[in-house]
Write an enzyme that holds these catalytic residues in place. Structure first.
Site, PDB file in Angstrom:
ATOM      1  N   SER A  82      14.326 129.754  71.580  1.00  0.00           N
ATOM      2  CA  SER A  82      13.516 129.767  70.339  1.00  0.00           C
ATOM      3  C   SER A  82      12.417 129.071  70.589  1.00  0.00           C
ATOM      4  CB  SER A  82      14.318 129.399  69.092  1.00  0.00           C
ATOM      5  OG  SER A  82      13.751 129.582  68.172  1.00  0.00           O
ATOM      6  N   ASP A 111      19.850 138.877  66.092  1.00  0.00           N
ATOM      7  CA  ASP A 111      19.240 137.677  65.839  1.00  0.00           C
ATOM      8  C   ASP A 111      18.159 137.776  64.544  1.00  0.00           C
ATOM      9  OD1 ASP A 111      17.130 135.628  65.847  1.00  0.00           O
ATOM     10  OD2 ASP A 111      17.524 135.394  67.961  1.00  0.00           O
ATOM     11  N   HIS A 124      21.356 134.311  66.956  1.00  0.00           N
ATOM     12  CA  HIS A 124      20.333 133.482  67.303  1.00  0.00           C
ATOM     13  C   HIS A 124      21.126 132.096  67.745  1.00  0.00           C
ATOM     14  CE1 HIS A 124      16.075 132.304  67.894  1.00  0.00           C
ATOM     15  NE2 HIS A 124      16.213 130.992  67.189  1.00  0.00           N
TER      16      HIS A 124
END
Lengths: 281, 281
Positions: free
Chosen positions: A149, A225, A258
């Site tokens: 991320s 995600d 995620h």
């Protein structure tokens, strides 16, 4: 450099250290996993994977949740996890939101006040921390870099800006084009100011055209995600790579989200990718 | 049974559920990992490893930190993680200490007031939760059980008290003789009262003499475990097993501590142990 704790893990050692960072002008903590090959009766220095974590994380999330030590121990690969921002520097508003300030350093060098003095995570992870661990721990200067991320953004930017410094780079669900998403716009305007031309130096997609090294990018992304549509934009990175003939492998994983459950599911592939580039297999 | 979340993980699914527990007279949450074999186009029900966690844990510690899903996915083994106590039942003092009350149910049925109404984790993990998951999820009634610390105690006690109910049992750093250590004395006197004769039914070492089934015990213990000398006492369990010809394998791991870094390092061995007993390999 003060040793805070040691845990044996897969025959190697997970250690946490505290040290005074010059780049960040504060004390910082980081974690390292040393594989058995770096310890024991006939230790030999080993290469390092630098792992950059995402928003809100510390040095501990990856070490506790990714399950990377099992294969890293077998491969003879050290892992170093820095924290995600300076800590305890008492800037106004530093703890007000999860996506700016503490836990959200974005792996750049801030130029805007009051952030410019402390928020220099780029210098920290690219230069200061490797110099420290290479001087004090049984590791070599053969480096790989990866992250998740915000940390995936960081890994791509660190590699693209520093030809020759990393043997390999990969990312999980990176913020691939931060100039054009809410997380990136908030961070870049806060840390760098409103001149968008200055943002380009910290945006992987915008760094591709001038990349001086064709280091292949390995990027894993889950289709479920929750940040894919609004924040991550791997397609922009792939487009830039295709236009400029930069090698990239974007793997879309159907149904993955995620979380660290996603990272754990594919971390071994990334470790093998880095191990091969580092000559470990 | 309400589905709270789903995360794909190693081709399987990590799910969290909430349900109304009759045994505990409160709402409870638990986690389950379903391997690919239990899902997909031609799903078949799979056996279950019940994992009992230690003091202060919830259903999440093991799922996030043990790294068990990788091999469980390959083996076709489900994992069910209950919470470690009733929650939110508003008993006086339930949140006052880490080793009694919330997060510290000790996998027994309390008989002392005010705990007797809610603190019945033994009934919950042995009977109610398996009945629920076997009715509602693609799992069989072929069960294995394991756990850590307080949960290692729980796993051993659940298996020893219920011949035929579990195909296999194992434990990491279990509280092996709780009648004779501070954690156990505090919990047993609080939940059961001061009559020590009633404690014996909840103490693995004291259950060995009357065990009606010779289920082999696999126990892993780190020598650097900070609780080994004061709380865990695996030697007492080994002595009882030797006296009563109960099969046990105690593996002492030099330098390992009480953390999940220890569990992660050896969880695969335990999964293989259970998989063999469950006929998965």
């Amino acid at each position: 450099m003060e040793l805070l704790s040691t845990n044996l893990c897969f025959g190697g050692e997970h250690r946490r250290y505290r040290h005074a960072s010059h780049a960040l002008a504060c004390d910082m903590e980081f974690a390292v996993f040393l594989p058995p090959a770096a310890l024991g009766p006939e230790p030999a220095p080993v290469p390092v994977l630098y792992w950059l974590s995402g928003l809100t994380c510390t040095d501990q999330n990856f070490m506790q949740k990714a399950g990377a030590q099992r294969l890293a121990a077998q491969l003879g690969l050290a892992i170093v996890c820095p924290d995600t921002s300076p800590r305890g520097v008492n800037l106004p508003g530093e703890d007000d939101s999860y996506d700016f300030g503490s836990g959200a350093g974005f792996y750049l060098n801030a130029t805007r006040q009051p952030w410019a003095r402390h928020y220099r995570m780029y210098d920290y992870v690219v230069t200061e921390l490797p110099a420290l661990v290479e001087a004090r721990l049984p590791v070599t200067d053969q480096r790989a870099i990866s992250g998740h991320s915000m940390g995936g953004h960081g890994a791509l930017v660190c590699a693209l800006r520093n030809p020759g410094r990393y043997r390999s780079v990969s990312a999980f669900a990176p913020i691939a084009h931060p100039s054009q998403c809410p997380w990136g716009e908030k961070a870049f305007s806060g840390y760098l100011g409103d001149d968008r031309e200055r943002w380009a130096a910290w945006d992987a997609t915008l760094l591709i055209p001038q990349a001086r090294e064709r280091l292949p990018l390995l990027v894993d992304q889950g289709t479920a995600d929750e940040f894919l549509d609004t924040q991550l934009n791997p397609e922009a990175l792939v487009d830039a790579c295709e236009r400029h003939h930069h090698p990239i492998q974007l793997r879309m994983h159907r149904g993955y989200d995620h979380s660290y459950f996603f990272i754990a599911s594919f971390i071994d592939d990334h470790l093998l990718h880095h191990a091969q580039a580092l000559g470990l297999r």
